[in-house]
Structures are given as structure tokens and as C-alpha cells.
Motif scaffolding. Structure first.
Motif, short mmCIF file in Angstrom:
data_model
loop_
_atom_site.label_atom_id
_atom_site.label_comp_id
_atom_site.label_asym_id
_atom_site.label_seq_id
_atom_site.Cartn_x
_atom_site.Cartn_y
_atom_site.Cartn_z
N LYS A 213 0.83 -1.21 0.00
CA LYS A 213 0.00 0.00 0.00
C LYS A 213 0.86 1.26 0.00
CE LYS A 213 -3.82 2.19 2.49
NZ LYS A 213 -4.74 2.08 3.68
N GLU A 214 1.94 1.25 0.77
CA GLU A 214 2.85 2.39 0.81
C GLU A 214 3.53 2.61 -0.54
OE1 GLU A 214 5.46 1.47 3.98
OE2 GLU A 214 4.07 2.11 5.57
N GLU A 217 1.04 4.23 -2.91
CA GLU A 217 0.84 5.64 -2.58
C GLU A 217 2.05 6.48 -3.01
OE1 GLU A 217 -1.17 8.91 -1.49
OE2 GLU A 217 -1.93 6.85 -1.61
N ARG A 220 1.94 7.24 -6.69
CA ARG A 220 0.96 8.27 -7.07
C ARG A 220 1.50 9.69 -6.86
NH1 ARG A 220 -4.37 6.48 -7.56
NH2 ARG A 220 -4.69 4.29 -7.05
#
Length: 467
Positions: A213-214, A217, A220
Motif C-alpha cells: 500500500k505504501e 501511494e 501516485r
């Protein structure tokens, strides 16, 4: 997509011939300065490697075009041919007017291609354990649409028509195939991620999910991406790549600067080169979170976006006129914000992923069955090998015994014969001869040394004769 061999040999290449070669993806972009058509042709440079079109008949396609471009009549017709005439195959009727040496070479190329396809068919049948099936080459060749299967010896107008039409159709579907390939890549990546998480315990699984997930992110977090083909995007290239003042941006000058081979049009590769600066904002090969396969998909999406809005005649080329018209549109100065792959919906649905995983499972099971079959065959081969090795040892032992017997026989033949008690037989013969000598009758002689006619007395063992 134009070959430097083509452009160097014919620097005044016409639009028709350019379209034909482009539609067939036969050539590469020549990264040279724009060509001044009023000057003499530049000196020939070392050609770069031709890019493979991805078609299974790529080499045949290239060689046919290379032969055709040597005929002056065919080149003359290409000068006035339009895109529709080329794409529909109507240009193939001019084949009847080309030189004899060109037709002879084309015939040879077709026979080589038919032979290659036959080998492919045979290999396919061999791989499916159908070696005993009688092949009907004429029927099997019908599945290849780029040549006439009913005439396997000569290259006719129909062959050229089929080759152009088939290549055009295949290349128009090429982008769709690339998207499908990328979708399968993304599904495989997600499948492997899920399988890996299943193999972890609860604590490690949570840690890995947090790490993923990190990374997403972090990916992005990138600068704003300009819409491809917009004034902001082109001005950035004008400034960063061309080193010019963005306030002095001129569309016509920009077009000529990036028409790198000076043929008057921007092809797909020249367009894609314009998006490099935008892609570098999002993707860095040094970053773990950035996937270079996704970058190439992004590049393809950008090129399709520009072509859809600029390429008015759908010939996969952008002319100067089309380019200048696109700068007059509202979208050029006020484009919508460009959405990257991260901003759009996933390229696959959950149902598609499930079907993909089912296919993978079936394939793994099939591979498992094949592996087991190969293992059994290997065991059988080992057993046969052991049996053959034992048989080999028996044969070797028999040969050694026969050789030993032969040697013993040869030794016996070189010695005198022996008796039953081991004594040499020639001693018995000598004794027998000695006994016979002792029984020989001695004939008396007279005083003069002359033998008497009759013995002094008859031998005792002679038979008595009666009257």
C-alpha cells in the motif's frame, strides 16, 4: 517505422510509398536532421536494425517490399496512389507490369515462404503426436491469409493483394493485442501477489500488505502530467528537449523539428518520442514502485489519444495540415486533465481475473500431467537402459569366452598329439617302427657281396602252400 535503407536509397520518397511501408510496418524512423529535398541525397549512413512488426510473416513481408521497390514502374504508381488504393489492395493490379527479374525473385520468395509454412505445420503436428496423419498441405495452408494457397509456386497479383490487406488488418489490431497482453500481465501480477500473501502467516501478511500500500501511494506522488498533444505538453518538449523559449512556441516549427526523417509526416514512433518527458514524471526504473511495463502501456494510451484527435484520415500518420488543424481546437489550449493508469479503473474485472486464474490452474494441471508422463517415460528409459547394459555385459562375457576358446584351440594346434596317458603320440609311433624293423628278413649275400636269389631257409611265419 521507415527503414533507413529505404529512405537513404530514395530520399524523395512519396507519400504513397511512405503509407504503404508504414501500413506494413517495414521500416524504422531515421533519427537524422530534416532532409532538404532540393539538395543532393545525403551520403549513405550505416543502417540501423529493422524493428520486427510482430507478424509471423514479418520477414516475407519485408523481402517482398524490398524487391518491389526496385522496380521503377511500381514506384511510379505508388507516387499517385492514395491510402485507400493501398489499404484495399487495388495497387496489386500493377504487379503484372513489373520487370521479369522482379517477378522471378517474388516467385522464389513465395516458394520459400510456402516451404517455411509447411515446416511450421509439420512441427505443429509432431508436437501433437499426429505424425501418422497424412497432411493435406493445400488445405492446411488456407489458414494463412497472407498468400494464395492454391498457387504455391508463383507470386501473382492476388498474393500481393492478400499480403497488403492481411498485414493492414493485422497491424490495425496490433494495438488491441498489446492492450490484451498488458491485461494478462496485470492479472498475472495480481495472482502472484495473492498467492504470495496466502503463503504468509497473519503477522507477515499484514506487514506485506502495508508495504504494498505504501509503494502504491508513493507511486501516485508525481508531478502533474500534461495531456498528450496539448499546448502545455508540446511547449514542455519545446523547452526541455529542444532548448527553446516556451513563449516563442510555433506549431509549424515544432512539427518540422520532430519530423526527424524529414518525410513530411509524423508517424507513430515519432509521436511516442514526444511523450518521454511526461512519462518520466511518473516512472523511474530505479524505483521499486514503478513498473516499466505500465509505462509502455501509458505511452501507447498517449499515442492513441493523439491519433484519435489529430489523424483525420486514419492512415496512422499525422501530416502537417492535420497537426496545424489540431492546434486550432479548443482541447489544444484547454485540455482535460490527463488520467494515468492509476487514476483510471483497473484494466480487468474480478470476473476476468477469476477466469484467468482458472486458466492458469488448468494449465498447471496439464503441465503436471505432462511432467508425470515424462517422469514415467524417464523411469521406463532407465529400466530399458539397465536391461540393455546387462545384455551388453552378457554379450561381452560370451565374446571373451569365445576368444579364450579360440586361443586354446590355436595353442593345441601348434603342439604334437598326445596319448591317453598324456604321453606324446610320436614316441609310440617310433617304438612301433623300431619293432617292425627288428622283424625285417635279412637277405644273405655270397662272398662276392651279391645277394642270393633264395634265402637260406624260408621264414617260419610264411604260409605253406600245397599242390
Amino acid at each position: 517505422m521507415l527503414s533507413n535503407r529505404c529512405t537513404h536509397r530514395y530520399p524523395r520518397m512519396t507519400g504513397g510509398f511512405k503509407v504503404l511501408l508504414l501500413l506494413l510496418s517495414l521500416c524504422l524512423v531515421v533519427w537524422t536532421k530534416p532532409i532538404d529535398r532540393n539538395q543532393d541525397p545525403p551520403e549513405e549512413e550505416k543502417p540501423e536494425e529493422n524493428a520486427d512488426t510482430g507478424l509471423y510473416y514479418d520477414r516475407y513481408l519485408r523481402e517482398v517490399i524490398e524487391v518491389l521497390e526496385t522496380d521503377p514502374h511500381f514506384r511510379e504508381k505508388l507516387q499517385t496512389a492514395n491510402t485507400d488504393d493501398i489499404k484495399n489492395g487495388r495497387l496489386s493490379k500493377e504487379l503484372d507490369l513489373v520487370g521479369h527479374h522482379v517477378r522471378t525473385r517474388l516467385d522464389e520468395l513465395k516458394r520459400q515462404e510456402v516451404s517455411r509454412l509447411r515446416m511450421l505445420l509439420k512441427a505443429k503436428l509432431d508436437s501433437t503426436n499426429a505424425q501418422s496423419v497424412q497432411m493435406d498441405h493445400a488445405s492446411l495452408l488456407k489458414q494463412f491469409e497472407h498468400l494464395d494457397p492454391h498457387n504455391q509456386n508463383t507470386f501473382e497479383a492476388k498474393d500481393l493483394e492478400l499480403l497488403i490487406v492481411t498485414a493492414t488488418k493485422d497491424l490495425e489490431n496490433f494495438d488491441a493485442e498489446r492492450h490484451e497482453e498488458f491485461k494478462r500481465y496485470e492479472m498475472l501480477k495480481e495472482h502472484e501477489r495473492r498467492e504470495y500473501l496466502k503463503s504468509l502467516d497473519q503477522e507477515k501478511r499484514e506487514e506485506e500488505e502495508k508495504r504494498i500500500k505504501e509503494l502504491k501511494e508513493k507511486h501516485r506522488q508525481h508531478p502533474k502530467v500534461n495531456a498528450p498533444g496539448s499546448v502545455d505538453q508540446l511547449r514542455e518538449v519545446w523547452k526541455e528537449t529542444d532548448g527553446l523559449d516556451p513563449q516563442e512556441f510555433n506549431p509549424k516549427t515544432f512539427f518540422k523539428l520532430h519530423d526527424t526523417n524529414g518525410d513530411g509526416v509524423l508517424d507513430e514512433q515519432e509521436l511516442e518520442a514526444l511523450f518521454t518527458k511526461e512519462l518520466e514524471k511518473v516512472y523511474d526504473p530505479k524505483n521499486e514502485e514503478d513498473d516499466m511495463m505500465e509505462m509502455e502501456e501509458e505511452r501507447l494510451r498517449m499515442r492513441e489519444h493523439v491519433m484519435q484527435n489529430v489523424d483525420l484520415n486514419h492512415d496512422r500518420l499525422v501530416s502537417l495540415e492535420e497537426f496545424l488543424k489540431s492546434t486550432e481546437k479548443k482541447e489544444f489550449n484547454n485540455p482535460n486533465e490527463w488520467e494515468t493508469l492509476d487514476d483510471t479503473k483497473p484494466v480487468y474485472t474480478e470476473e476476468e481475473l477469476q477466469r484467468f486464474e482458472a486458466e492458469l490452474q488448468d494449465r498447471e494441471m496439464e503441465l503436471g500431467r505432462r511432467a508425470e508422463k515424462l517422469r514415467q517415460e524417464q523411469e521406463l528409459l532407465k529400466e530399458r537402459s539397465k536391461a540393455l547394459e546387462a545384455q551388453k555385459r552378457e554379450y561381452q562375457q560370451a565374446v571373451m569366452e569365445m576368444s579364450q576358446k579360440q586361443k586354446e584351440q590355436q595353442a593345441l594346434n601348434r603342439q604334437p598329439p598326445s596319448g591317453p596317458n598324456g604321453e606324446l603320440q610320436f614316441q609310440q609311433e617310433m617304438q612301433k617302427l623300431a619293432n617292425e624293423d627288428s622283424q625285417v628278413v635279412k637277405v644273405p649275400v655270397n662272398q662276392n657281396g651279391v645277394q642270393n636269389n633264395l634265402p637260406a631257409e624260408p621264414p617260419q611265419n610264411l604260409p605253406q602252400h600245397t599242390s
